[in-house]
Design a protein around this motif. Structure first.
Motif, short mmCIF file in Angstrom:
data_model
loop_
_atom_site.label_atom_id
_atom_site.label_comp_id
_atom_site.label_asym_id
_atom_site.label_seq_id
_atom_site.Cartn_x
_atom_site.Cartn_y
_atom_site.Cartn_z
N LEU A 66 -1.46 -17.19 -4.51
CA LEU A 66 -2.44 -16.93 -3.62
C LEU A 66 -1.83 -14.84 -3.04
O LEU A 66 -3.28 -14.44 -3.59
CB LEU A 66 -3.08 -18.00 -2.49
N MET A 67 -0.98 -15.24 -2.46
CA MET A 67 -0.61 -13.59 -1.74
C MET A 67 -0.97 -12.97 -3.20
O MET A 67 -1.54 -11.80 -3.12
CB MET A 67 0.60 -13.54 -1.43
N PHE A 68 -0.45 -12.71 -3.99
CA PHE A 68 -0.06 -12.45 -5.31
C PHE A 68 -1.80 -11.79 -5.97
O PHE A 68 -2.03 -10.56 -6.35
CB PHE A 68 0.76 -13.22 -6.44
N SER A 69 -2.33 -13.13 -5.84
CA SER A 69 -3.38 -12.73 -6.32
C SER A 69 -4.44 -12.16 -5.46
O SER A 69 -5.20 -11.33 -6.52
CB SER A 69 -4.54 -13.89 -7.08
N GLN A 70 -4.00 -11.97 -4.50
CA GLN A 70 -5.31 -11.21 -3.78
C GLN A 70 -4.37 -9.50 -3.95
O GLN A 70 -5.47 -8.61 -4.21
CB GLN A 70 -4.41 -11.53 -2.46
N ILE A 71 -2.78 -9.58 -4.21
CA ILE A 71 -2.77 -8.13 -4.07
C ILE A 71 -3.29 -7.93 -6.15
O ILE A 71 -3.06 -6.13 -5.86
CB ILE A 71 -0.72 -7.04 -4.18
N VAL A 72 -3.19 -8.59 -6.56
CA VAL A 72 -3.56 -7.59 -8.11
C VAL A 72 -5.44 -7.26 -8.15
O VAL A 72 -5.31 -6.52 -8.62
CB VAL A 72 -3.37 -8.87 -8.89
N GLY A 73 -6.24 -8.22 -6.92
CA GLY A 73 -7.39 -8.36 -7.14
C GLY A 73 -7.41 -6.37 -6.14
O GLY A 73 -8.27 -6.17 -6.97
N LEU A 74 -6.86 -6.25 -5.32
CA LEU A 74 -6.50 -5.45 -4.55
C LEU A 74 -6.89 -4.16 -5.17
O LEU A 74 -7.03 -2.68 -5.68
CB LEU A 74 -5.99 -5.29 -3.54
N ALA A 75 -5.47 -4.37 -6.39
CA ALA A 75 -5.52 -2.66 -7.48
C ALA A 75 -6.72 -3.41 -8.73
O ALA A 75 -6.95 -2.23 -8.53
CB ALA A 75 -4.15 -3.67 -8.57
N MET A 76 -7.42 -4.50 -8.49
CA MET A 76 -8.33 -4.01 -10.18
C MET A 76 -9.46 -3.49 -8.79
O MET A 76 -10.47 -2.61 -9.30
CB MET A 76 -9.07 -5.96 -9.93
N ALA A 77 -9.85 -4.41 -8.30
CA ALA A 77 -11.35 -3.45 -7.43
C ALA A 77 -11.02 -2.79 -7.11
O ALA A 77 -12.10 -1.24 -6.89
CB ALA A 77 -11.40 -4.73 -6.10
N ARG A 78 -9.99 -1.53 -6.41
CA ARG A 78 -9.74 -0.39 -6.10
C ARG A 78 -9.17 0.61 -6.58
O ARG A 78 -10.06 1.11 -6.89
CB ARG A 78 -8.35 -0.30 -4.76
N LEU A 137 1.10 -1.52 0.05
CA LEU A 137 -0.18 -0.10 0.09
C LEU A 137 0.80 1.22 -0.26
O LEU A 137 0.22 2.13 -0.23
CB LEU A 137 -1.36 -0.20 1.44
N THR A 138 2.02 1.18 0.22
CA THR A 138 2.77 2.11 0.89
C THR A 138 3.43 2.09 -0.39
O THR A 138 3.77 3.63 -1.26
CB THR A 138 3.75 2.30 2.08
N LEU A 139 3.54 1.11 -1.27
CA LEU A 139 4.22 1.36 -2.71
C LEU A 139 3.85 2.10 -4.07
O LEU A 139 3.84 3.62 -4.23
CB LEU A 139 4.95 0.35 -3.13
N TRP A 140 2.29 2.01 -3.15
CA TRP A 140 1.31 2.89 -4.46
C TRP A 140 1.05 3.66 -4.36
O TRP A 140 0.15 4.12 -5.62
CB TRP A 140 -0.42 1.80 -4.48
N GLU A 141 1.35 4.43 -2.90
CA GLU A 141 0.84 5.74 -2.92
C GLU A 141 2.40 6.73 -3.63
O GLU A 141 2.21 7.66 -3.83
CB GLU A 141 1.24 6.17 -1.37
N VAL A 177 -14.87 0.60 -7.04
CA VAL A 177 -15.79 0.33 -6.01
C VAL A 177 -15.63 1.04 -4.59
O VAL A 177 -14.92 0.65 -3.77
CB VAL A 177 -16.08 -1.50 -5.60
N GLU A 178 -16.84 1.20 -3.95
CA GLU A 178 -16.46 2.41 -2.67
C GLU A 178 -17.30 1.41 -1.60
O GLU A 178 -18.07 0.81 -2.34
CB GLU A 178 -17.67 3.87 -3.19
N PRO A 179 -16.62 1.55 -0.24
CA PRO A 179 -15.73 2.12 -0.14
C PRO A 179 -14.06 1.67 0.23
O PRO A 179 -13.26 2.41 0.07
CB PRO A 179 -15.83 2.45 1.29
N LEU A 180 -14.01 0.49 -0.61
CA LEU A 180 -12.74 0.49 -0.46
C LEU A 180 -11.32 1.39 -1.47
O LEU A 180 -10.59 1.68 -0.96
CB LEU A 180 -12.41 -0.90 -1.85
N ALA A 181 -12.51 2.16 -2.57
CA ALA A 181 -11.44 2.90 -3.33
C ALA A 181 -10.66 3.85 -2.32
O ALA A 181 -10.36 4.57 -2.95
CB ALA A 181 -11.99 3.11 -4.60
N SER A 182 -11.54 4.28 -1.56
CA SER A 182 -10.72 5.11 -1.13
C SER A 182 -10.75 5.27 0.50
O SER A 182 -10.24 6.34 1.27
CB SER A 182 -12.25 6.35 -0.53
N ALA A 183 -10.74 3.92 0.59
CA ALA A 183 -10.07 3.63 2.40
C ALA A 183 -8.69 3.55 2.60
O ALA A 183 -8.04 3.89 1.54
CB ALA A 183 -10.36 2.09 2.12
N THR A 184 -8.48 4.15 3.40
CA THR A 184 -7.13 4.75 3.78
C THR A 184 -6.20 3.21 4.11
O THR A 184 -6.53 2.20 4.76
CB THR A 184 -7.24 5.56 5.09
#
Lengths: 203, 203
Positions: B160-172, B104-108, B177-184
């Motif tokens: 599977l960890m990688f898949s969760q990371i990719v999915g997070l990027a997609m969803a967010r 999450l820090t990297l993406w910032e 999708v809210e509130p995920l996209a704006s979550a801190t």
DNA sequence: GAGTGAATTCATCATGTGATGAGTTTCTCG
DNA sequence: CGAGAAACTCATCACATGATGAATTCACTC
């Protein structure tokens, strides 16, 4: 030399075909496969027509535009309301396992994978489809699930579950990373279940 | 009437520009933004050129082809080897939290999100990019991580960890999708950490 | 100050795209 | 059987795209 025209060439003929072939279904299947394999933009009407053994103009005759062909090809075979309700009832201590089992089983149904991939690929590139998916997730999934959860931030948790599902689809089918892509349902369920269980609030 | 040529019109001129402007960097930034926003296919050389205030032919002059422009725009600012090593050393009981925090820090970081989205969007549609990503994940991530894990099916778990990371990027970011996209980050880390921890073998 | 080479644009090509309208053949229903 | 509708193809349009090559302008070195 100018008169050499033998029969072997399977001539293309204009006009209605004999025999009541279900061309519409054929076209939809070809479209689904093409959209799944190449994404919305790269899948051309001409290629879909070719795959269905039909002129591209016929697709317009049937569906009007590429957008509408896409929509028609996507029609989803699941009632989200019923599915969510069914998953949430029963022992909440193993709801994560039920979800994992349900998703992986669903993807094994014939025709579902094509639709899933077409949807994911299109959502990644076409804002219009992304919006559709966003609204669907929010209204059909998150709202229903969150209403049933007895935890903090139920929406966020429901969406994280969704994100894991999307990510799984990406990693497994789009990126195709091994051994994930070839793993069986039986191998994956025990690993995914705790994740879903965690998001849905059970320890 | 033929001699009426006032200065207001900002004339387009051919030939080299005065002043050593860093056009190449400008182009790369424009390309990154365009690829991130529209995906590889939809991002046109002309649009990128326009965004950079430059003729499209210049992009070919610099990079040769759209493919190579894309590659040049993507250059990733992380040493995977070092990052993985750093994440895996230290208390294994909280490695999940370290991973969540790291991602999450990297993406910032400035510029990273554009690259991430461009990559994800392109991977979803372009088999060539998907293959690149597949190889990267397998060789750079899974291999290194799996070697360090003391659990069954370490590759599957890493993926599977990688898949969760990719999915997070997609969803967010893609679906938004809210509130995920704006979550801190602070809201997400505690929810994601147990998932990663679970995949990496800790209870 | 001349001259070489890089930076930059313009005009243009070939190609592929979604879409349209007219024409042809078969089916269906009276 | 006869007519109208549906299924189907052909030819074509308008447009956008990636790419190329020639032409122009500037920076830099000798």
């Amino acid at each position: 030399m100018t008169t050499a025209e033998q029969p072997p060439a399977p001539r293309k003929k204009t006009g209605r075909r004999p025999g009541g072939a279900d061309t519409r279904r054929t076209v939809l299947e070809a479209a689904r496969a093409e959209f799944a394999a190449r994404g919305y933009e790269k899948a051309s009407m001409r290629a879909i027509g070719r795959a269905a053994g039909v002129d591209a103009a016929l697709l317009h005759h049937y569906f009007g535009s590429k957008d509408r062909l896409f929509m028609a090809a996507l029609e989803f075979p699941v009632q989200p309301k019923a599915a969510v309700a069914q998953l949430l009832e029963g022992d909440r201590a193993v709801v994560g396992e039920r979800v994992a089992e349900f998703v992986l089983t669903l993807w094994e149904q014939p025709g579902v994978l094509d639709r899933l991939m077409a949807l994911v690929r299109a959502a990644a590139t076409t804002e219009q489809v992304a919006r559709l998916m966003r609204e669907f997730v929010q209204e059909e999934l998150v709202a229903r699930i969150a209403a049933e959860l007895q935890v903090e931030q139920p929406e966020l948790r429901a969406e994280l579950m969704f994100s894991q599902i999307v990510g799984l689809a990406m990693a497994r089918y789009v990126i195709g990373v091994e051994p994930l892509a070839s793993a069986t349902r039986a191998e994956l369920v025990p690993l995914l279940a705790p994740t879903f269980q965690g998001y849905l609030g059970g320890a």
